[in-house]
Design an enzyme around this catalytic site. Sequence first.
Site, mmCIF file in Angstrom:
data_model
loop_
_atom_site.group_PDB
_atom_site.id
_atom_site.type_symbol
_atom_site.label_atom_id
_atom_site.label_comp_id
_atom_site.label_asym_id
_atom_site.label_seq_id
_atom_site.Cartn_x
_atom_site.Cartn_y
_atom_site.Cartn_z
ATOM 1 N N MET A 1 39.450 47.522 34.177
ATOM 2 C CA MET A 1 38.528 47.417 35.294
ATOM 3 C C MET A 1 38.061 45.983 35.302
ATOM 4 S SD MET A 1 36.916 49.792 37.183
ATOM 5 C CE MET A 1 35.759 50.466 38.079
ATOM 6 N N PRO A 2 37.724 45.296 36.214
ATOM 7 C CA PRO A 2 37.477 45.632 37.619
ATOM 8 C C PRO A 2 38.762 45.646 38.467
ATOM 9 C CG PRO A 2 36.703 43.414 37.105
ATOM 10 C CD PRO A 2 37.316 43.975 35.869
ATOM 11 N N ASN A 3 38.675 46.423 39.530
ATOM 12 C CA ASN A 3 39.755 46.472 40.514
ATOM 13 C C ASN A 3 39.213 45.971 41.846
ATOM 14 O OD1 ASN A 3 41.252 47.724 38.545
ATOM 15 N ND2 ASN A 3 41.577 49.611 39.662
#
Length: 134
Positions: A1-3
């Site tokens: 993550m992050p996306n």
Amino acid sequence: MPNLNVYLLEGHSDAQKELLLARMTDAVVDCIAAPKASVRIFLIELPRTHVSVGGVCLAAAARAGEPVPAGGPTVHVFLIAGRSEAAKDVLIGRLTGVIGEVLDIPPAPVRIMIFDVANTDFGMEGKTARAMGR
């Protein structure tokens, strides 16, 4: 993550898109201290026939010789919840700035939306982020 999902009108060069992805990755790493290897960005190019602003299809407006509303880009940023409001504010500013610098798009039509995802609602390697200690 992050996306990140980046919705962008078609028409930019491959070099611009590659630079955009690299610079956006750097902005995420710098602003929220995410490990670079965890940042995933998906660039979704849209034809003008697939975008409307204020009910006006961008392609139809162009065909009719009417003023074409500015149509983006829009960026959806998915983060594991817990980042400060200040960090998100800085990230929004940096991503908007990168878009302006790389694609020569002014800030007014750019939309950045941050979605906080509970660590129990995000999975990696078949486990929740919480189960992985995040």
